[in-house]
Write a protein that holds these residues in place. Structure first.
Motif, PDB file in Angstrom:
ATOM      1  N   TRP A  37      33.972 104.887 -21.992  1.00 17.41           N
ATOM      2  CA  TRP A  37      33.086 106.110 -22.194  1.00 17.41           C
ATOM      3  C   TRP A  37      31.903 105.530 -21.748  1.00 17.41           C
ATOM      4  O   TRP A  37      31.382 104.481 -22.123  1.00 17.41           O
ATOM      5  CB  TRP A  37      33.080 106.836 -23.446  1.00 17.41           C
ATOM      6  N   TYR A  38      31.010 106.343 -20.831  1.00 14.88           N
ATOM      7  CA  TYR A  38      29.662 105.945 -20.346  1.00 14.88           C
ATOM      8  C   TYR A  38      28.917 107.284 -20.508  1.00 14.88           C
ATOM      9  O   TYR A  38      29.302 108.388 -20.483  1.00 14.88           O
ATOM     10  CB  TYR A  38      29.700 105.480 -18.768  1.00 14.88           C
ATOM     11  N   ARG A  39      27.475 107.090 -20.500  1.00 20.20           N
ATOM     12  CA  ARG A  39      27.037 108.119 -20.562  1.00 20.20           C
ATOM     13  C   ARG A  39      25.380 108.077 -19.735  1.00 20.20           C
ATOM     14  O   ARG A  39      25.158 106.961 -19.305  1.00 20.20           O
ATOM     15  CB  ARG A  39      26.312 108.505 -21.938  1.00 20.20           C
ATOM     16  N   GLU A  47      25.021 104.187 -18.914  1.00 18.15           N
ATOM     17  CA  GLU A  47      25.150 102.893 -19.682  1.00 18.15           C
ATOM     18  C   GLU A  47      26.500 103.024 -20.676  1.00 18.15           C
ATOM     19  O   GLU A  47      27.082 104.281 -20.501  1.00 18.15           O
ATOM     20  CB  GLU A  47      24.076 103.002 -20.955  1.00 18.15           C
ATOM     21  N   PHE A  48      27.082 102.063 -20.718  1.00 19.99           N
ATOM     22  CA  PHE A  48      28.371 101.915 -21.504  1.00 19.99           C
ATOM     23  C   PHE A  48      28.115 102.275 -22.964  1.00 19.99           C
ATOM     24  O   PHE A  48      27.156 102.042 -23.467  1.00 19.99           O
ATOM     25  CB  PHE A  48      28.757 100.314 -21.447  1.00 19.99           C
ATOM     26  N   VAL A  49      29.316 103.174 -23.395  1.00 20.72           N
ATOM     27  CA  VAL A  49      29.245 103.476 -24.552  1.00 20.72           C
ATOM     28  C   VAL A  49      30.361 102.949 -25.650  1.00 20.72           C
ATOM     29  O   VAL A  49      30.121 102.290 -26.658  1.00 20.72           O
ATOM     30  CB  VAL A  49      29.436 105.133 -24.799  1.00 20.72           C
ATOM     31  N   ALA A  50      31.721 102.967 -25.054  1.00 22.18           N
ATOM     32  CA  ALA A  50      32.741 102.158 -25.724  1.00 22.18           C
ATOM     33  C   ALA A  50      33.940 102.118 -24.943  1.00 22.18           C
ATOM     34  O   ALA A  50      33.895 102.995 -23.693  1.00 22.18           O
ATOM     35  CB  ALA A  50      33.049 103.394 -27.034  1.00 22.18           C
ATOM     36  N   GLN A  51      34.745 101.445 -25.242  1.00 25.46           N
ATOM     37  CA  GLN A  51      36.022 101.001 -24.608  1.00 25.46           C
ATOM     38  C   GLN A  51      37.124 100.843 -25.482  1.00 25.46           C
ATOM     39  O   GLN A  51      37.171 100.260 -26.382  1.00 25.46           O
ATOM     40  CB  GLN A  51      35.855  99.856 -23.719  1.00 25.46           C
ATOM     41  N   THR A  52      38.179 101.083 -24.802  1.00 27.89           N
ATOM     42  CA  THR A  52      39.381 101.056 -25.595  1.00 27.89           C
ATOM     43  C   THR A  52      40.288 100.239 -24.462  1.00 27.89           C
ATOM     44  O   THR A  52      40.672 100.770 -23.265  1.00 27.89           O
ATOM     45  CB  THR A  52      40.235 102.228 -26.384  1.00 27.89           C
ATOM     46  N   THR A  58      39.003  97.524 -29.202  1.00 30.03           N
ATOM     47  CA  THR A  58      37.868  98.610 -28.964  1.00 30.03           C
ATOM     48  C   THR A  58      36.697  97.669 -28.927  1.00 30.03           C
ATOM     49  O   THR A  58      36.260  96.760 -29.613  1.00 30.03           O
ATOM     50  CB  THR A  58      37.692  99.691 -30.173  1.00 30.03           C
ATOM     51  N   THR A  59      35.556  98.245 -28.280  1.00 27.81           N
ATOM     52  CA  THR A  59      34.185  97.680 -28.000  1.00 27.81           C
ATOM     53  C   THR A  59      33.263  98.811 -27.796  1.00 27.81           C
ATOM     54  O   THR A  59      33.528  99.717 -27.152  1.00 27.81           O
ATOM     55  CB  THR A  59      34.253  96.809 -26.634  1.00 27.81           C
ATOM     56  N   TYR A  60      32.247  98.558 -28.546  1.00 29.21           N
ATOM     57  CA  TYR A  60      31.063  99.642 -28.622  1.00 29.21           C
ATOM     58  C   TYR A  60      29.839  99.110 -28.289  1.00 29.21           C
ATOM     59  O   TYR A  60      29.550  98.027 -28.392  1.00 29.21           O
ATOM     60  CB  TYR A  60      31.085 100.094 -29.978  1.00 29.21           C
TER      61      TYR A  60
END
Length: 116
Positions: A37-39, A47-52, A58-60
């Protein structure tokens, strides 16, 4: 043709919650993809928000840690972003991205607006 459909945005008061969904179609190997997810807020860079990852690591972003949770349901070709304790600075258009080597797909955005 792979498509990502994002939903779940809206208007919420500070302290509230929203759950975004990113549903992939046109692929039978969704589980092989990492999804992020980006926003992008008005006047700011994306900007980067989170990743699976494919193995559910997961990364935040620091701004999301402790408040947002990313999860995936491979049976539904869906990744979720549960957002709690929302702040006005979380206001942005949120988009999802699906990646594996040689392939990179972006979904359309959903507006999240947090009022103070």
């Amino acid at each position: 043709q792979v498509q990502l459909v994002v939903s779940g945005g809206g208007l919420v008061q500070a302290g509230g919650s929203l759950r975004l969904s990113c549903v992939a179609s046109g692929t039978t190997i969704f589980s092989m993809y990492g999804v992020s997810w980006y926003r992008q807020a008005p006047g700011k860079q994306r900007e980067f928000v989170a990743q699976t990852t494919r193995d559910r690591t997961t990364t935040y972003a620091d701004s999301a840690k402790g408040r947002f949770t990313i999860s995936r349901d491979n049976a539904k070709n869906t990744v979720y972003l549960q957002m709690n304790s929302l702040k006005p600075e979380d206001t942005a258009v949120y988009v999802c991205r699906m990646v594996r080597p040689g392939f990179d797909y972006w979904g359309q955005g959903t507006q999240v607006t947090v009022s103070s």
